[in-house]
Design an enzyme around this catalytic site. Structure first.
Site, PDB file in Angstrom:
ATOM      1  N   HIS A  82       1.024  -1.048  -0.540  1.00 32.02           N
ATOM      2  CA  HIS A  82      -0.523   0.255   0.190  1.00 32.02           C
ATOM      3  C   HIS A  82       0.865   0.936  -0.041  1.00 32.02           C
ATOM      4  O   HIS A  82       1.966   1.641   0.844  1.00 32.02           O
ATOM      5  CB  HIS A  82      -0.875   0.543   1.006  1.00 32.02           C
ATOM      6  CG  HIS A  82      -1.739   1.019   1.488  1.00 32.02           C
ATOM      7  ND1 HIS A  82      -2.972   1.178   0.500  1.00 32.02           N
ATOM      8  CD2 HIS A  82      -1.764   2.344   2.059  1.00 32.02           C
ATOM      9  CE1 HIS A  82      -3.507   2.431   1.279  1.00 32.02           C
ATOM     10  NE2 HIS A  82      -3.016   3.302   1.822  1.00 32.02           N
ATOM     11  N   ASP A 161     -15.480   3.528   8.108  1.00 33.00           N
ATOM     12  CA  ASP A 161     -14.248   4.713   7.534  1.00 33.00           C
ATOM     13  C   ASP A 161     -14.646   5.075   6.552  1.00 33.00           C
ATOM     14  O   ASP A 161     -14.350   6.899   6.742  1.00 33.00           O
ATOM     15  CB  ASP A 161     -12.936   4.002   7.247  1.00 33.00           C
ATOM     16  CG  ASP A 161     -12.004   4.301   6.290  1.00 33.00           C
ATOM     17  OD1 ASP A 161     -11.871   5.632   7.477  1.00 33.00           O
ATOM     18  OD2 ASP A 161     -11.465   4.512   5.116  1.00 33.00           O
ATOM     19  N   ARG A 168     -14.517  13.252   8.149  1.00 34.93           N
ATOM     20  CA  ARG A 168     -13.277  14.329   8.826  1.00 34.93           C
ATOM     21  C   ARG A 168     -13.391  15.267   7.709  1.00 34.93           C
ATOM     22  O   ARG A 168     -12.130  16.251   8.072  1.00 34.93           O
ATOM     23  CB  ARG A 168     -11.796  12.992   9.227  1.00 34.93           C
ATOM     24  CG  ARG A 168     -12.200  12.062  10.055  1.00 34.93           C
ATOM     25  CD  ARG A 168     -11.318  10.755   9.700  1.00 34.93           C
ATOM     26  NE  ARG A 168      -9.938  11.488   9.307  1.00 34.93           N
ATOM     27  CZ  ARG A 168      -8.779  10.427   9.336  1.00 34.93           C
ATOM     28  NH1 ARG A 168      -9.399   9.087   8.993  1.00 34.93           N
ATOM     29  NH2 ARG A 168      -7.937  10.662   8.215  1.00 34.93           N
ATOM     30  N   SER A 183      -7.670   4.194   9.447  1.00 27.38           N
ATOM     31  CA  SER A 183      -8.794   4.787   8.575  1.00 27.38           C
ATOM     32  C   SER A 183      -7.425   3.372   7.154  1.00 27.38           C
ATOM     33  O   SER A 183      -8.207   2.586   6.831  1.00 27.38           O
ATOM     34  CB  SER A 183      -8.508   5.657   8.514  1.00 27.38           C
ATOM     35  OG  SER A 183      -9.225   6.444   5.907  1.00 27.38           O
ATOM     36  N   LYS A 187      -8.637  -0.756   6.120  1.00 25.13           N
ATOM     37  CA  LYS A 187      -8.527  -0.809   5.197  1.00 25.13           C
ATOM     38  C   LYS A 187      -7.327  -2.570   4.762  1.00 25.13           C
ATOM     39  O   LYS A 187      -8.154  -3.232   4.136  1.00 25.13           O
ATOM     40  CB  LYS A 187      -8.589  -0.159   4.062  1.00 25.13           C
ATOM     41  CG  LYS A 187      -9.704   0.931   4.245  1.00 25.13           C
ATOM     42  CD  LYS A 187     -10.169   1.804   3.164  1.00 25.13           C
ATOM     43  CE  LYS A 187      -8.794   2.707   3.358  1.00 25.13           C
ATOM     44  NZ  LYS A 187      -9.001   4.411   3.582  1.00 25.13           N
TER      45      LYS A 187
HETATM   46  N1  URA Z   1      -5.987   7.693   3.432  1.00 24.11           N
HETATM   47  C1  URA Z   1      -6.965   7.267   4.267  1.00 24.11           C
HETATM   48  O1  URA Z   1      -6.970   5.654   3.594  1.00 24.11           O
HETATM   49  N2  URA Z   1      -7.292   7.737   5.395  1.00 24.11           N
HETATM   50  C2  URA Z   1      -6.983   8.594   5.660  1.00 24.11           C
HETATM   51  O2  URA Z   1      -7.182   9.470   6.446  1.00 24.11           O
HETATM   52  C3  URA Z   1      -6.007   9.167   5.169  1.00 24.11           C
HETATM   53  C4  URA Z   1      -5.433   8.868   4.239  1.00 24.11           C
END
Ligand code: URA
Length: 437
Positions: A82, A161, A168, A183, A187
């Site tokens: 990632h 999320d 946010r 966050s 995932k």
């Molecule tokens: N990428 C994400 O998936 N979440 C965040 O909070 C910031 C960047």
């Protein structure tokens, strides 16, 4: 449990319990907790922070807020990769086939681009016929049969999320370490791989603009992954200038193919070999990261990485002939150049501005709903440290809308700084965190 009490507790800097965090996430996803109370809690977290256990519990609650992917029907150790996002970052398209060619099964979910950063799913969709959405069984079968599948994130993964990120975004609470780390990792953990390699970008074209912040974020994510029982490694890498030379969807896929042919830019090649080498090690296909890198270098040199990419494109409905014939990609009708006005050395190429200029050509989207031009983007002709002469081409711009491409040239002109003195090239891989040998 009571939301006002929880907000009060966090406002005073107290530690939230696992039960409280789970209750909040469940209630917020169900619509029982209103946005105004969730916003107040986010702001209290923003100022008071989360400790390691709270960060883990928040990640865990979000991870299980929707579907999770069971990759156990896939044989072998599944390793995910990632990137926290950057400009010209096509690394996945090189790293995944290399690691897969070395025996590591890749079952990956990727995202779309937004704003000045690109996304792997958009890039892959520039390949004619390529499908980024597969049925779950098809996804698993493809990895078992061909060693690799990459799809867009399904709608039902980590709904908490999705909902919290949107909140946010409009409450100025995105840029908090614990919230970003939870966050991203919620995932990654929901996506089911056994080990995770994170590429945490640092610089003007990244979420984290300085090394200290990047180290904190990387450390937090490695801790979360480790606490969840996943071997997790983070590389902190340069994003002061774009990665490679290509920025834009089909342009980046072509650059990834060139890299797998051994003809890619030095930075993307070095990064891809390093990350895929670590993946091969974590996947149990090498006894050390160094041996992992030797294996991925061999996969680059003997063409097995390229062959794996071809096979992967075909398996997902794409036309594998694109690997040999770039005219099969979507075509641009407008082309412009930016030329240097003075002699000297390239001192900086601001990644963020190049990313915004690429978006301006039509290659990126300002809102999630925007359409993008898959042929559009920018090809840099110089990198930081290179010598330039007045009149040399610094970058070429592509698209299908003259006004947009002209505006992109004007925007990108500001990204270049030319110095009369030689310039030191910034270190590409700054630190690796969490690598236990
Ligand atoms: N990428 C994400 O998936 N979440 C965040 O909070 C910031 C960047």
């Amino acid at each position: 449990m009571n939301m006002v009490h929880m907000i009060q507790k966090k406002k005073e800097g107290q530690v939230l319990t696992r039960e409280e965090i789970q209750w909040f996430i469940k209630g917020y996803v169900a619509g029982d907790i209103p946005d105004y109370q969730a916003s107040a809690l986010l702001m209290a977290i923003y100022f008071q922070g989360l400790n390691r256990e709270e960060t883990f519990q928040l990640t865990d609650a979000m991870r299980y807020s929707g579907d999770t992917i069971d990759l156990s029907p896939i044989k072998g150790v599944k390793v995910d990769k990632h990137s926290t996002g950057g400009v010209g970052d096509k690394t996945t398209l090189v790293v995944a086939p290399l690691a897969s060619a070395c025996g590591v099964p890749i079952a990956k979910m990727s995202g779309r681009g937004l704003g000045f950063t690109g996304g792997t799913v958009d890039k892959m969709e520039s390949i004619p016929g390529f499908r980024t959405s597969l049925e779950p069984q098809e996804f698993l079968d493809q990895v078992n049969e061909t060693g690799m599948a990459v799809i867009g994130q399904t709608a039902h993964i980590t709904p908490a999320d999705k909902k919290l990120y949107a909140l946010r975004d409009v409450t100025a609470t995105v840029d908090n370490f614990g919230l970003i780390a939870s966050s991203i990792m919620s995932k990654k953990l929901a996506a089911g791989s056994d080990a995770i390699v994170l590429d945490v970008k640092v610089g003007d074209g990244a979420f984290m603009e300085n090394l200290e912040d990047a180290k904190i974020l990387a450390g937090l994510m490695v801790d979360i992954g480790t606490d969840a029982g996943r071997r997790t490694v983070a590389a902190i890498t340069e994003m002061g200038q774009p990665l490679g030379l290509a920025v834009g969807n089909s342009l980046e896929v072509i650059e990834a193919i060139e890299t797998l042919k051994g003809k890619g830019p030095a930075d993307i090649t070095e990064l891809a070999l390093k990350l895929s080498g670590i993946m091969v090690y974590l996947g149990g296909m090498a006894v050390s990261p160094e041996e992992g890198m030797e294996k991925t270098r061999k996969a680059l040199e003997d063409g097995s990485g390229l062959a794996r990419l071809r096979q992967f494109i075909q398996a997902q409905g794409g036309n594998p002939a694109v690997v040999d014939d770039y005219s099969l990609f979507p075509q641009h009708s407008v082309e412009r150049q930016l030329v240097a006005e003075e002699d000297g050395y390239v001192a900086s190429i601001e990644a963020r501005r190049i990313g915004m200029a690429s978006q301006q050509t039509g290659a990126g989207r300002a809102t999630k709903e925007d359409d993008i031009d898959l042929s559009a983007g920018i090809l840099l002709c110089r990198k930081v440290g290179d010598v330039v002469k007045a009149g040399d081409v610094l970058a070429v711009f592509y698209g299908n809308d003259e006004a947009k491409v002209d505006a992109a040239v004007a925007m990108a002109a500001e990204a270049f700084t030319i110095s009369s003195q030689p310039v030191e090239v910034p270190q590409l891989i700054k630190e690796i965190i969490g690598l236990q040998v």
